[in-house]
Design a protein around this motif. Structure first.
Motif, mmCIF file in Angstrom:
data_model
loop_
_atom_site.group_PDB
_atom_site.id
_atom_site.type_symbol
_atom_site.label_atom_id
_atom_site.label_comp_id
_atom_site.label_asym_id
_atom_site.label_seq_id
_atom_site.Cartn_x
_atom_site.Cartn_y
_atom_site.Cartn_z
ATOM 1 N N ILE A 19 0.854 -1.181 0.000
ATOM 2 C CA ILE A 19 0.000 0.000 0.000
ATOM 3 C C ILE A 19 0.899 1.244 0.000
ATOM 4 C CG2 ILE A 19 -0.195 -0.034 2.508
ATOM 5 C CD1 ILE A 19 -3.091 0.901 2.162
ATOM 6 N N PRO A 20 0.568 2.246 -0.819
ATOM 7 C CA PRO A 20 1.409 3.451 -0.870
ATOM 8 C C PRO A 20 1.248 4.315 0.383
ATOM 9 C CG PRO A 20 -0.410 3.619 -2.438
ATOM 10 C CD PRO A 20 -0.506 2.274 -1.797
ATOM 11 N N CYS A 21 2.376 4.719 0.937
ATOM 12 C CA CYS A 21 2.398 5.558 2.137
ATOM 13 C C CYS A 21 3.279 6.776 1.877
ATOM 14 C CB CYS A 21 2.981 4.803 3.323
ATOM 15 S SG CYS A 21 2.126 3.303 3.737
ATOM 16 N N ILE A 22 2.918 7.891 2.468
ATOM 17 C CA ILE A 22 3.755 9.088 2.408
ATOM 18 C C ILE A 22 4.241 9.355 3.821
ATOM 19 C CG2 ILE A 22 3.817 11.567 1.941
ATOM 20 C CD1 ILE A 22 1.689 11.066 -0.195
ATOM 21 N N PHE A 23 5.568 9.339 3.977
ATOM 22 C CA PHE A 23 6.160 9.599 5.290
ATOM 23 C C PHE A 23 6.115 11.089 5.567
ATOM 24 C CE2 PHE A 23 7.598 5.340 4.782
ATOM 25 C CZ PHE A 23 7.757 4.856 6.072
ATOM 26 N N LEU A 24 5.621 11.455 6.722
ATOM 27 C CA LEU A 24 5.475 12.860 7.096
ATOM 28 C C LEU A 24 6.692 13.385 7.832
ATOM 29 C CD1 LEU A 24 1.765 12.647 8.289
ATOM 30 C CD2 LEU A 24 2.635 13.330 6.041
ATOM 31 N N HIS A 25 7.621 12.497 8.179
ATOM 32 C CA HIS A 25 8.840 12.872 8.901
ATOM 33 C C HIS A 25 10.019 12.136 8.294
ATOM 34 C CE1 HIS A 25 6.420 14.723 12.079
ATOM 35 N NE2 HIS A 25 5.634 13.663 11.989
ATOM 36 N N ASP A 26 11.220 12.666 8.524
ATOM 37 C CA ASP A 26 12.430 11.974 8.091
ATOM 38 C C ASP A 26 12.598 10.705 8.923
ATOM 39 O OD1 ASP A 26 13.088 13.952 6.245
ATOM 40 O OD2 ASP A 26 14.212 15.123 7.738
ATOM 41 N N ILE A 27 12.999 9.622 8.254
ATOM 42 C CA ILE A 27 13.222 8.349 8.935
ATOM 43 C C ILE A 27 14.694 7.982 8.760
ATOM 44 C CG2 ILE A 27 12.573 5.904 9.029
ATOM 45 C CD1 ILE A 27 10.285 7.774 9.809
ATOM 46 N N ASP A 28 15.339 7.694 9.863
ATOM 47 C CA ASP A 28 16.755 7.328 9.854
ATOM 48 C C ASP A 28 16.957 5.979 9.171
ATOM 49 O OD1 ASP A 28 19.202 6.041 11.767
ATOM 50 O OD2 ASP A 28 19.464 8.101 11.027
ATOM 51 N N ALA A 29 18.097 5.771 8.586
ATOM 52 C CA ALA A 29 18.400 4.521 7.875
ATOM 53 C C ALA A 29 18.326 3.309 8.805
ATOM 54 C CB ALA A 29 19.772 4.600 7.225
ATOM 55 N N SER A 30 18.649 3.492 10.084
ATOM 56 C CA SER A 30 18.626 2.364 11.020
ATOM 57 C C SER A 30 17.198 1.897 11.343
ATOM 58 C CB SER A 30 19.349 2.730 12.313
ATOM 59 O OG SER A 30 18.694 3.806 12.951
ATOM 60 N N VAL A 31 16.220 2.734 11.086
ATOM 61 C CA VAL A 31 14.832 2.384 11.364
ATOM 62 C C VAL A 31 14.027 2.178 10.076
ATOM 63 C CG1 VAL A 31 13.191 2.887 13.206
ATOM 64 C CG2 VAL A 31 15.038 4.462 12.810
ATOM 65 N N ASN A 32 14.677 2.252 8.958
ATOM 66 C CA ASN A 32 13.996 2.138 7.673
ATOM 67 C C ASN A 32 13.352 0.756 7.541
ATOM 68 O OD1 ASN A 32 13.274 1.831 4.999
ATOM 69 N ND2 ASN A 32 15.067 2.880 4.207
ATOM 70 N N LEU A 33 12.055 0.735 7.294
ATOM 71 C CA LEU A 33 11.305 -0.515 7.220
ATOM 72 C C LEU A 33 11.255 -1.108 5.821
ATOM 73 C CD1 LEU A 33 8.333 0.533 9.494
ATOM 74 C CD2 LEU A 33 10.265 -0.912 10.098
ATOM 75 N N THR A 34 11.789 -0.403 4.833
ATOM 76 C CA THR A 34 11.744 -0.914 3.464
ATOM 77 C C THR A 34 12.822 -1.959 3.220
ATOM 78 O OG1 THR A 34 13.158 0.856 2.631
ATOM 79 C CG2 THR A 34 10.758 1.237 2.570
ATOM 80 N N GLY A 35 13.827 -2.005 4.077
ATOM 81 C CA GLY A 35 14.863 -3.026 3.964
ATOM 82 C C GLY A 35 16.031 -2.634 3.082
ATOM 83 N N ASP A 36 16.012 -1.442 2.497
ATOM 84 C CA ASP A 36 17.119 -1.054 1.618
ATOM 85 C C ASP A 36 18.233 -0.312 2.350
ATOM 86 O OD1 ASP A 36 15.958 1.406 2.026
ATOM 87 O OD2 ASP A 36 15.360 1.723 -0.066
ATOM 88 N N GLY A 37 18.026 0.010 3.643
ATOM 89 C CA GLY A 37 19.066 0.628 4.450
ATOM 90 C C GLY A 37 19.286 2.099 4.167
ATOM 91 N N ASN A 38 18.412 2.739 3.435
ATOM 92 C CA ASN A 38 18.533 4.173 3.138
ATOM 93 C C ASN A 38 17.618 4.979 4.034
ATOM 94 O OD1 ASN A 38 20.303 3.660 0.957
ATOM 95 N ND2 ASN A 38 18.567 3.298 -0.391
ATOM 96 N N GLU A 39 17.989 6.264 4.181
ATOM 97 C CA GLU A 39 17.114 7.164 4.919
ATOM 98 C C GLU A 39 15.880 7.458 4.074
ATOM 99 O OE1 GLU A 39 19.122 10.707 6.128
ATOM 100 O OE2 GLU A 39 20.627 9.618 7.277
ATOM 101 N N ILE A 40 14.782 7.766 4.752
ATOM 102 C CA ILE A 40 13.560 8.163 4.057
ATOM 103 C C ILE A 40 13.290 9.615 4.418
ATOM 104 C CG2 ILE A 40 11.089 7.784 3.797
ATOM 105 C CD1 ILE A 40 11.547 4.878 4.580
ATOM 106 N N ALA A 41 13.255 10.463 3.408
ATOM 107 C CA ALA A 41 13.014 11.889 3.625
ATOM 108 C C ALA A 41 11.519 12.132 3.819
ATOM 109 C CB ALA A 41 13.529 12.696 2.443
ATOM 110 N N ALA A 42 11.204 13.193 4.528
ATOM 111 C CA ALA A 42 9.808 13.581 4.707
ATOM 112 C C ALA A 42 9.170 13.809 3.344
ATOM 113 C CB ALA A 42 9.716 14.846 5.554
ATOM 114 N N ASN A 43 7.891 13.468 3.211
ATOM 115 C CA ASN A 43 7.108 13.582 1.977
ATOM 116 C C ASN A 43 7.520 12.579 0.897
ATOM 117 O OD1 ASN A 43 5.474 15.667 3.000
ATOM 118 N ND2 ASN A 43 7.106 17.137 2.546
ATOM 119 N N SER A 44 8.263 11.549 1.288
ATOM 120 C CA SER A 44 8.623 10.482 0.345
ATOM 121 C C SER A 44 7.485 9.475 0.277
ATOM 122 C CB SER A 44 9.893 9.763 0.782
ATOM 123 O OG SER A 44 10.981 10.635 0.760
ATOM 124 N N ARG A 45 7.258 8.987 -0.925
ATOM 125 C CA ARG A 45 6.210 7.973 -1.135
ATOM 126 C C ARG A 45 6.888 6.606 -1.188
ATOM 127 N NH1 ARG A 45 3.329 5.436 -5.424
ATOM 128 N NH2 ARG A 45 1.102 5.372 -5.030
#
Length: 194
Positions: A19-45
């Protein structure tokens, strides 16, 4: 997941749909749930399995903000809805999502879409007629193209219809074997001699 769905494999597989989600906050690479080990920037889909997205959407930060917002998946978008309105039996749910109805009902609580329940209901009713017609004829050659397009719920209904038809035929066949013709001639002749 509701308690009675805990051990239901179909429910588990439906909740694994992305399901598509838009992150409203920056997510650190250590907590990234996508499994790719990258940071997730705010407003990323990002597309996440439903069971993770649901938890993230329902969780509130200390300032009462959400972590993500959830978008309607393409399987329930305008294109699919228009196709369902035009010809419900033409949609290939295996390609759209194999758990179309089950996953769709799970979206009710997370996505504000007043038309989604009616869309699912109308599609189900229209397709159910065709499923039952094919399953009750007892012929597996009829409607093969349509049968290839069924979602998992529809497949179960088709199997139930076929099993019901087979059991009904067996019952009718056994009743005919058990019923014995009554010889009215014997009864009439014995009564006339009295």
């Amino acid at each position: 997941m509701i308690n009675d769905e805990y051990y239901d494999i179909d429910s588990i597989l439906a909740e694994h749909s992305k399901i598509p989600c838009i992150f409203l906050h920056d997510i650190d690479a250590s907590v990234n749930l996508t499994g790719d080990g990258n940071e997730i920037a705010a407003n990323s889909r990002v597309e996440l399995p439903f069971w993770i997205a649901k938890m993230l959407a329902q969780y509130k930060l200390p300032n009462n903000e959400s972590i993500v917002t959830i978008e309607l998946p393409k399987a329930y978008g305008t294109r699919v809805r228009n196709s369902l309105d035009a010809s419900p039996t033409s949609i290939d749910f295996r390609q759209v999502t194999p758990y179309f109805y089950q996953f769709g009902t799970k979206l009710y609580d997370l996505i504000v879409d007043d038309q989604l329940p009616a869309t699912l209901e109308n599609a189900f009713k229209a397709r159910l007629k065709e499923i039952m017609n094919i399953s009750l004829t007892g012929s597996t050659n009829v409607g093969q193209d349509f049968l290839q397009k069924l979602d998992e719920t529809e497949k179960e209904l088709f199997k139930a219809g076929q099993e019901s038809t087979a059991e009904s035929r067996k019952w009718r066949h056994k009743r005919r074997q058990q019923l014995k013709p009554i010889s009215l001639g014997h009864r009439i002749s014995s009564q006339s001699s009295v």
